[in-house]
Enzyme design. Structure first.
Site: not given
Length: 438
Positions: A105, A406
Site C-alpha cells: 500500500e 493496508h
C-alpha cells in the site's frame, strides 16, 4: 575545480568555499536551501542565471532529474531546492534494516508501524521511497510528528527527518516512561500519531502519558470516537489498559485539538475472536462543532434509517460543541455495535461539500456490512490490531469481512521485525487471520 567533471552533489558541497559567501545552508542530509541569486549558476552549471520565480527551467530540470526528486518552492526572496537521491542509502548504523516505504500500500501506516516496531525491538531502520506513489510524496506533517513522537519515547537518533523527506534513518535507544507532549502543527490526524505511539507506550517499562495536538476528526483517518469506543476496548481485551481524555476537538484546516492518552506497561495476551456472538446493542455519537444543530441531527437520522433492520436497541447521541470544546468547524459520526464477545465500529468525519446524510448513511452501511457478514472485527480494527496480535505471540486468531491492502502491507512489515507469521484463510465467507510462529 573543473565543473564539467564533478557531480552536482560535489558542487553543492564545494559551493560555500568557492563563493566565499555563506549562502548555502544544509536543511538535512538530503536537502539543500539556496538563497536566490545568480550564484546558483555556479553550483548547477552555466545557463541557469536569472532563474524566474515561477520555476527552475528545463536546463535545471534535466540536470537534476537523474538524481531523483526535485521540488521547487519559489517565493519573493528565495528558491528552495530539495535534491533527494532515492537510489542511495546513508544509514546511521551499518546494521540498519532496510525498509522499502513503497512496498504494498506504501502509505503512512508503513512509516508509523516501522518506527513503533523499531522502538520496541531496538532495531535500527532506514526507510526509503516513503509514500513514493502519493502526491505529494514523502513525509507529511502527521507522519513527521509520529516519527518524532516515537523517537522521543525511546531516545532515538534520527537523520533525514524533514517535511516531504523520502528517506530517513531511525536508530532507537531504550523505551522509557513519563509524560510527553507532541504537536502535529497542522490539522494532521492526532489519532494517526497515536497509532504509532500506542504499541511502544504499552511496552515501555513505566507508565506513559502523552498529549497530542492536531486534528481529532479529519478525513482519511480514524475519528477520535472510534479510538475511544472501539480500538481501546479491544486492546483492553488483550490486557492493554489505556485511558483517553478529550481536551478539545480540532478539524481541518486549523487543527488544534488536544487528546491525552495514558497507558500502563503490559504484555499483550493473544486474542481469539472468530465469532462476534449475539448482537446486544448499537451505540453512537454524532457531533458538530461551531456549526448548526441540524447537522448532527441529520447524520443521526440517516444512520438510524440505515440501521432500521437491526433488531436491537440503537442509541445514537448527538452533540453540538462550542468554541470552548472545539477549535474551528467540523464534526463526525461514529457507530459501534456491542456483541457478546467483541465490539465493532465505523465512522465518518465531516467534509466540506459532503451532505450530513451521506456521512450517517456511509457509517451505518459499513457497520451493517460487518454485522451481516458475521465478522468478529470490523475491517479497520482488523488492520490496526495486527501489531498487537503479533506482539502477543502465536495463538491469536480473528475473523474479518475482508483483508485490506493496508492490512496486507502491515503483515509483511511486522514479519520483518517479529518472530511471527500471519496466515490468512477463507472461512464461511470471512477471512480468518491467525498468528503463527515464524
Amino acid at each position: 575545480m573543473a565543473w564539467a567533471a564533478t557531480s552536482l552533489r560535489e558542487r553543492v558541497a564545494a559551493f560555500p568555499r568557492l563563493s566565499g559567501k555563506r549562502q548555502l545552508t544544509a536543511k538535512d542530509r538530503f536537502g539543500t536551501r539556496f538563497k536566490r541569486s545568480t550564484n546558483l549558476a555556479a553550483v548547477c552549471g552555466t545557463g541557469c542565471c536569472g532563474i524566474p520565480g515561477s520555476g527552475m527551467g528545463e536546463a535545471l530540470d534535466s540536470m537534476l532529474e537523474p538524481l531523483g526528486h526535485l521540488s521547487a518552492t519559489p517565493s519573493k526572496r528565495e528558491v528552495v531546492l530539495q535534491v533527494l537521491d532515492t537510489r542511495k542509502v546513508y544509514p546511521l548504523s551499518s546494521t540498519s534494516m532496510q525498509i522499502d516505504g513503497a512496498h504494498g500500500e506504501g502509505g503512512g501506516q508503513l512509516v508509523r508501524t516501522a518506527v513503533a516496531l523499531a522502538a520496541i525491538t531496538g532495531t535500527a531502520v532506514h526507510l526509503g521511497n516513503i509514500r513514493a506513489r502519493r502526491h505529494p510524496a514523502g513525509l507529511a506533517p502527521q507522519h513527521l510528528a509520529a516519527v518524532r513522537a516515537v523517537a522521543a519515547l525511546c531516545g532515538a537518533r534520527c537523520e533525514g527527518l524533514a517535511l516531504r523527506s523520502l528517506a530517513f534513518d531511525f536508530v532507537p535507544g531504550s523505551l522509557g516512561g513519563g509524560e510527553f507532549a507532541f504537536d502535529v502543527g497542522t490539522a494532521g490526524s492526532a489519532t494517526l500519531v497515536l497509532q504509532a505511539l500506542l504499541p511502544a507506550m504499552s511496552r515501555a517499562p513505566r507508565p506513559c502519558r502523552v498529549r497530542v495536538t492536531g486534528g481529532t476528526d479529519v478525513r482519511a483517518a480514524p475519528p477520535l470516537d472510534y479510538l475511544r469506543h472501539v480500538l481501546l476496548p479491544l486492546l483492553g481485551r488483550m490486557g492493554i489498559e489505556a485511558v483517553c481524555t478529550v481536551r478539545r476537538r480540532g478539524y481541518y484546516p486549523r487543527g488544534g485539538g488536544e487528546v491525552e492518552v495514558a497507558v500502563a506497561p503490559a504484555n499483550p495476551r493473544p486474542l481469539s475472536l472468530t465469532s462476534p456472538g449475539r448482537l446486544l446493542c448499537v451505540e453512537g455519537l454524532a457531533h458538530a462543532a461551531n456549526l448548526p444543530a441540524h447537522i448532527p441531527e441529520r447524520m443521526r437520522e440517516a444512520a438510524l434509517t440505515r440501521l432500521g433492520k437491526v433488531h436491537v436497541p440503537v442509541t445514537i447521541e448527538q452533540a453540538v460543541l462550542g468554541s470552548g470544546d472545539a477549535l474551528g468547524e467540523g464534526g463526525a459520526i461514529v457507530l459501534w455495535a456491542r456483541t457478546e464477545h467483541c465490539v465493532l465500529g465505523a465512522g465518518r468525519a465531516a467534509e466540506r461539500g459532503v451532505r450530513a446524510e451521506a456521512l450517517g448513511e456511509a457509517a451505518a452501511a459499513e457497520l451493517t456490512a460487518d454485522l451481516e457478514a458475521g465478522a468478529a472485527l470490523d475491517v479497520h480494527a482488523g488492520d490496526q490490531l495486527l501489531v498487537y496480535l503479533a506482539l502477543a505471540g502465536p495463538g491469536s486468531v480473528v475473523t474479518v469481512r475482508e483483508v485490506s491492502r493496508h492490512a496486507e502491507t502491515a503483515m509483511w512489515l511486522i514479519e520483518q521485525f517479529l518472530p511471527a507469521r500471519f496466515s490468512v484463510t477463507d472461512a464461511d465467507g470471512l477471512k480468518r487471520v491467525q498468528v503463527l510462529p515464524a
